[in-house]
Design an enzyme around this catalytic site. Structure first.
Site, PDB file in Angstrom:
ATOM      1  N   HIS A 164      -2.924   6.467   3.798  1.00  0.00           N
ATOM      2  CA  HIS A 164      -1.382   6.697   3.822  1.00  0.00           C
ATOM      3  C   HIS A 164      -1.027   8.008   3.050  1.00  0.00           C
ATOM      4  O   HIS A 164      -1.740   8.467   2.072  1.00  0.00           O
ATOM      5  CB  HIS A 164      -0.583   5.653   3.234  1.00  0.00           C
ATOM      6  CG  HIS A 164      -0.321   4.391   3.966  1.00  0.00           C
ATOM      7  ND1 HIS A 164      -1.164   4.161   4.921  1.00  0.00           N
ATOM      8  CD2 HIS A 164      -0.015   3.177   3.503  1.00  0.00           C
ATOM      9  CE1 HIS A 164      -0.671   2.927   5.547  1.00  0.00           C
ATOM     10  NE2 HIS A 164      -0.279   2.382   4.622  1.00  0.00           N
TER      11      HIS A 164
ATOM     12  N   CYS B 210       0.730  -0.990  -0.186  1.00  0.00           N
ATOM     13  CA  CYS B 210      -0.123   0.031   0.044  1.00  0.00           C
ATOM     14  C   CYS B 210       0.925   1.182  -0.036  1.00  0.00           C
ATOM     15  O   CYS B 210       0.327   2.216  -0.505  1.00  0.00           O
ATOM     16  CB  CYS B 210      -1.150   0.006   1.217  1.00  0.00           C
ATOM     17  SG  CYS B 210      -0.104  -0.470   2.801  1.00  0.00           S
TER      18      CYS B 210
HETATM   19  C1  2RA Z   1       1.391  -1.236   6.601  1.00  0.00           C
HETATM   20  N1  2RA Z   1       2.315  -1.217   4.359  1.00  0.00           N
HETATM   21  O1  2RA Z   1       1.096  -0.180   6.280  1.00  0.00           O
HETATM   22  C2  2RA Z   1       1.864  -1.950   5.299  1.00  0.00           C
HETATM   23  C3  2RA Z   1       0.606  -2.957   5.045  1.00  0.00           C
HETATM   24  N2  2RA Z   1       0.808  -3.728   3.890  1.00  0.00           N
HETATM   25  O2  2RA Z   1       1.773  -1.594   7.643  1.00  0.00           O
END
Ligand code: 2RA
Length: 350
Positions: free
Chosen positions: A254, A129
């Site tokens: 994110h 991600c």
């Molecule tokens: C996280 N990218 O944010 C990782 C999950 N796949 O922990």
């Protein structure tokens, strides 16, 4: 004919978003089978407005399946994606198990959709991600200016660590709320929030410079994923990448601050126009009017949002950007669904 789809991991954090995505995108599927661990078998979940009973993961569930999506931990994918492929399904895997396998393409449809056909193991991987939250925009810039280096700082949401991450952050916020003295003395937040769950330090009222596991040189697995996956997706095996991955007290979405250096000189206005025209990207960049993407405004949406687009003061070949993307949608379920739809066209001929 409309292909048959299996969703493995239908009851998890990403699986739940996947059912919503399958219910709202153009319907390209015939039967949709929902699959999960034996613990969840028998539950009834709604997809495309219909209740479907969850089946326990077993080789037979792949009989007659054309495409099998996997939203499960690495070790489950490692074992079961090859079993699905041996049953004739194309496995689209959202775990880290196969991403760097040279015989498994790593696909972001807006950047390298053509790689879906190049799948000798019958498996296609979905990127992590964090990579996915920036790569659609960077792919568009790379096509115009030729990318040579990335310096990335991530601001990652709790749901990247799954349902346990969400629950832990909510519990910690609840425990910290109401105490108007917290955050003024070292250790007081830690003492107040209780269980750390999947995080190595308190996440409520804090930022934590860590995601993933420890690798050589002090790097985290998450930071190496940003580097290695960006190189593979963009087809730039020598791309210089440095990432620092940080967890922030956000439930979902994110964010990343990126310093990108190109082979050619860049222009911020031209970059803004190019990004605004790129499929899957929305530009929100008017700081005079407090217009820039933030996780709280972006969560639940599909595109990669980009703002704070500036040409570096000290290097005319570099841009600084701030990006946000919903880590459960484009960062996981949506990109997997988009890959599966590219494969579905092989069956429908459209
Ligand atoms: C996280 N990218 O944010 C990782 C999950 N796949 O922990």
């Amino acid at each position: 004919r409309l292909p048959t789809l299996a969703v493995v991991g239908a009851t998890g954090a990403v699986g739940t978003v996947m059912l919503d995505i399958l219910s709202t995108r153009e319907n390209v599927w015939g039967e949709i089978r929902l699959v999960a661990s034996p613990r969840s078998a028998g539950r009834r979940l709604t997809v495309r407005g219909e209740e479907v009973e969850v089946q326990a993961l077993a080789p037979e569930v792949f009989d007659g399946v054309d495409v099998a999506m996997f939203d499960v931990p690495d070790e489950v994918s490692k074992e079961w994606a090859p079993i699905a492929a041996a049953h004739g399904a194309v496995a689209v895997d959202n775990s880290g198990a196969f991403r760097m396998d040279p015989d498994v393409p790593l696909v972001v449809p807006e950047v390298n959709a053509e790689k879906t056909r190049d799948r000798p193991r019958g498996i296609i991987s979905n990127p992590n991600c964090t990579t996915l939250s920036m790569i659609v925009a960077l792919g568009a810039l790379h096509r115009e200016y030729g990318l040579s280096e990335l310096v990335v700082a991530s601001y990652q949401a709790a749901s990247g660590a799954g349902q346990e991450g969400i629950d832990t952050l909510r519990d910690q916020i609840e425990k910290a709320a109401g105490d108007r003295t917290l955050g003024e003395r070292a250790g007081d937040v830690r003492a107040a929030v209780g269980e750390l769950g999947p995080f190595p330090a308190p996440l409520a009222m804090n930022v934590v410079p860590w995601a993933g596991s420890l690798k050589d040189g002090g790097w985290s697995s998450e930071e190496l994923k940003v580097r290695n996956e960006s190189r593979k997706i963009l087809g730039l095996p020598d791309l210089r990448v440095s990432a620092t991955c940080v967890r922030v007290p956000v439930i979902t979405t994110h964010a990343l601050a990126v310093h990108a250096t190109f082979e050619r000189e860049v222009d911020a206005s031209a970059a803004r126009e190019l990004l605004a025209a790129a499929p899957g990207v929305v530009v929100q960049d008017d700081p005079a009017n407090a217009e820039f993407p933030t996780p709280a405004d972006v969560v639940g949406t599909d595109p990669t949002w980009v703002g704070r687009i500036r040409r570096s003061i000290d290097d005319p070949r570099s841009l600084d950007l701030f990006l946000c993307g919903d880590n459960l949608r484009k960062g996981a379920a949506l990109n997997t669904a988009q890959i599966a739809e590219v494969v579905a066209r092989e069956f429908t001929g459209s």
